[in-house]
Design a protein around this motif. Structure first.
Motif, short mmCIF file in Angstrom:
data_model
loop_
_atom_site.label_atom_id
_atom_site.label_comp_id
_atom_site.label_asym_id
_atom_site.label_seq_id
_atom_site.Cartn_x
_atom_site.Cartn_y
_atom_site.Cartn_z
N CYS A 115 37.07 41.03 37.01
CA CYS A 115 36.19 41.73 37.93
C CYS A 115 35.54 40.73 38.87
N GLY A 116 34.88 41.27 39.89
CA GLY A 116 34.19 40.39 40.82
C GLY A 116 33.72 41.13 42.05
N SER A 117 33.29 40.35 43.03
CA SER A 117 32.81 40.89 44.29
C SER A 117 33.32 40.03 45.43
N GLY A 118 34.01 40.66 46.37
CA GLY A 118 34.50 39.92 47.53
C GLY A 118 33.37 39.47 48.43
N PHE A 119 32.26 40.19 48.41
CA PHE A 119 31.13 39.89 49.31
C PHE A 119 30.35 38.66 48.85
N THR A 120 30.06 38.59 47.54
CA THR A 120 29.27 37.45 47.02
C THR A 120 30.15 36.36 46.41
N VAL A 151 59.15 41.41 46.34
CA VAL A 151 59.23 39.95 46.26
C VAL A 151 58.13 39.32 45.40
N ALA A 152 57.13 40.11 45.00
CA ALA A 152 56.07 39.57 44.15
C ALA A 152 56.59 39.39 42.72
N ASP A 153 56.00 38.45 42.00
CA ASP A 153 56.35 38.23 40.59
C ASP A 153 55.32 38.87 39.66
N ALA A 154 54.24 39.40 40.25
CA ALA A 154 53.20 40.11 39.49
C ALA A 154 52.34 40.87 40.49
N GLY A 155 51.62 41.88 39.98
CA GLY A 155 50.76 42.68 40.84
C GLY A 155 49.34 42.73 40.33
N ILE A 156 48.38 42.70 41.25
CA ILE A 156 46.97 42.86 40.91
C ILE A 156 46.51 44.19 41.50
N ILE A 157 46.09 45.10 40.64
CA ILE A 157 45.64 46.42 41.08
C ILE A 157 44.13 46.37 41.26
N VAL A 158 43.67 46.63 42.48
CA VAL A 158 42.24 46.56 42.80
C VAL A 158 41.64 47.96 42.69
N GLN A 159 40.64 48.09 41.82
CA GLN A 159 39.99 49.38 41.55
C GLN A 159 38.47 49.19 41.69
N PRO A 160 37.81 49.95 42.57
CA PRO A 160 36.35 49.79 42.72
C PRO A 160 35.60 50.16 41.44
N ALA A 161 34.41 49.55 41.28
CA ALA A 161 33.60 49.77 40.07
C ALA A 161 32.84 51.09 40.10
N LYS A 162 32.89 51.81 41.22
CA LYS A 162 32.18 53.10 41.26
C LYS A 162 33.17 54.22 41.54
N LYS A 217 51.20 43.07 35.32
CA LYS A 217 50.08 43.65 36.06
C LYS A 217 48.76 43.06 35.61
N MET A 218 47.77 43.19 36.49
CA MET A 218 46.41 42.84 36.15
C MET A 218 45.50 43.77 36.94
N PHE A 219 44.39 44.18 36.35
CA PHE A 219 43.39 44.98 37.08
C PHE A 219 42.27 44.07 37.55
N TYR A 220 41.85 44.28 38.78
CA TYR A 220 40.66 43.60 39.29
C TYR A 220 39.67 44.70 39.66
N ILE A 221 38.56 44.78 38.94
CA ILE A 221 37.52 45.78 39.24
C ILE A 221 36.59 45.17 40.29
N SER A 222 36.64 45.74 41.49
CA SER A 222 35.92 45.18 42.64
C SER A 222 34.55 45.84 42.81
N LYS A 223 33.77 45.25 43.70
CA LYS A 223 32.46 45.81 44.11
C LYS A 223 31.52 46.03 42.92
N ILE A 224 31.53 45.07 41.97
CA ILE A 224 30.70 45.22 40.76
C ILE A 224 29.21 45.13 41.07
N ASP A 225 28.88 44.60 42.27
CA ASP A 225 27.46 44.42 42.61
C ASP A 225 26.92 45.52 43.53
N GLU A 226 27.75 46.54 43.80
CA GLU A 226 27.28 47.61 44.69
C GLU A 226 26.48 48.66 43.93
N GLU A 227 25.59 49.33 44.64
CA GLU A 227 24.77 50.40 44.05
C GLU A 227 25.69 51.41 43.37
N ASN A 228 25.32 51.85 42.18
CA ASN A 228 26.09 52.82 41.38
C ASN A 228 27.40 52.27 40.81
#
Length: 426
Positions: free
Chosen positions: A250-255, A96-107, A128-139
């Motif tokens: 990209c971004g961070s869900g925490f901050t 039912v979605a009209d587009a997808g966001i693929i979440v991929q961690p930065a480490k 499609k779109m990629f969202y690179i998550s957790k960009i502010d985490e160690e490593n």
């Protein structure tokens, strides 16, 4: 409030278990003040993971639907489980979605969940779109993950938003398309001098991709003229719709770094339901194309069913026309009438009762009698049957028996309820 079809976006979040999908949804809801406290998966208090098993295990088990209003655009987000045991929930969301966001961690490396998500969206020909998550985490290493994504999925993968700074010292994000930086609180700032050269190089590549979206923009590009903001946005949106561009943000869900920017990009670049045509069968069995028309007869597709102590909840997408509270529709599979008594917009476990769910929008209805997942509900006399959801075959079986005698009926009732909710289970 009812939204016109062109002001609706339906996106699903896909990705490996633990990639940060539920935390991203929480960040979106908190940023847009839909919730007053930022929940955490580890604390078991997020909007999307509200089932007792989800809280206990710290993972998503069922797909959850939420929505936010971003500058007059309604964005419906379906948060899906990342663990492969719950693949049926992903199938429902993608349908039912009209587009997808693929979440991929930065480490780490490109995950199997990322590859499966790409395959699921490609099979449905969805943008499609990629969202690179957790960009502010160690490593965390945005550059390494972006290079790996581009190597695996090709040159259509194109950066649109990059981190401002290196992990773990992230100061915000930078929008390459419009050469603007955004701090952690979402406020705008000039592009930092030490990143100006990198941003300029990436923007040149992006502008070349934008130019490929139309002959007019290609001519303008080769003559050395700069694109306007509207031309950039329309060029990227056209590339996304035609599947010739996969933006990377990209971004961070925490901050909440990049959260507002992500919503702006969904509203600007992702297609509306008006851009989608459903193939279905009419009353005579002929295959026809159903356009998402606000003035058309009502056609609702039921993509998910949940059962609890209060009864049954059916989630639907309006493919044509609109759904009004107390209207009567016919189930094309059974031929029986169903009354849409109370209809809702869903915010995770919270039900917000509404009078109307507009064309292209997603809603839910309680206490339908004979309707199941995959059914089509229509206006009397204008019956259509939408292609049902293709679920994967179960690959594991086991026997189950009650602990004490005389509990067989209870057990059978529980199993029937499970089978109604999860069509990968039999």
């Amino acid at each position: 409030m009812s939204y016109s079809t062109d002001k609706i976006r339906n996106v699903c979040l896909l990705g490996h278990g633990g990639s940060g999908k539920t935390s991203l949804v929480e960040s979106i809801l908190f940023t847009m003040k839909s919730i007053d406290r930022l929940g955490k998966v580890s604390d078991g208090n997020t909007a999307c993971d509200y089932d007792q098993e989800e809280i206990k295990r710290g993972i998503s088990i069922s797909a959850a639907t939420v929505f936010v209003d971003y500058n007059g655009t309604k964005i419906n987000i379906i948060d899906t489980p990342g663990y492969f045991d719950f693949a049926g929930e992903v199938c429902q969301a993608v349908r039912v979605a009209d587009a997808g966001i693929i979440v991929q961690p930065a480490k780490g490396a490109v995950t199997v969940g990322t590859e499966k998500a790409w395959k699921s969206l490609s099979e449905q020909n969805l943008p499609k779109m990629f969202y690179i998550s957790k960009i502010d985490e160690e490593n965390g290493d945005y550059d390494a993950i972006f290079a790996a994504l581009r190597e695996k999925f090709g040159h259509t993968v194109c950066p649109v938003v990059i981190p401002w700074g290196k992990a773990p010292n992230i100061e915000g994000v930078i929008d390459i398309a419009h050469e603007k930086a955004y701090k952690l609180d979402g406020s705008e700032a000039p592009v930092p001098a030490d990143m100006a050269s990198e941003v300029s190089k990436l923007r040149d590549v992006l502008m070349e991709t934008v130019a490929e979206s139309s002959e007019e923009l290609m001519e303008k590009f080769f003559s050395g003229e700069a694109f306007t903001k509207e031309e950039i946005n329309s060029g990227i949106a056209a590339g996304v719709k035609e599947l010739s561009m996969v933006p990377v943000v990209c971004g961070s869900g925490f901050t909440a770094a990049g959260t507002k920017k992500l919503l702006e990009i969904i509203a600007e670049y992702m297609p509306s339901p008006a851009d989608r045509v459903e193939k279905c069968k009419d009353a005579s069995g002929e295959t026809v194309e159903l356009k998402c028309s606000e003035g058309g007869s009502t056609v609702l597709f039921v993509f998910k069913t949940t059962s609890d102590q209060y009864g049954k909840f059916s989630y639907f997408k309006v493919l044509s026309g609109k759904a009004d509270a107390d209207m009567t529709v016919v189930n094309s599979r059974t031929g029986t009438n169903e009354k849409l008594g109370h209809i809702f917009n869903m915010l995770g476990k919270k039900n917000i009762e509404v009078k109307t769910v507009g064309c292209g929008d997603i809603g839910a209805v309680s206490k339908l009698v004979e309707t199941k997942t995959g059914d089509t509900l229509c206006t009397q006399g204008k019956v259509f049957s939408v292609e049902p959801i293709a679920f994967p075959e179960p690959c594991y079986s086991m026997a189950i028996a009650p602990k004490t005698k005389g509990q067989e009926d209870k057990l059978a009732g529980g199993l029937n309820k499970l089978a109604e909710e999860d069509l990968t289970f039999s």
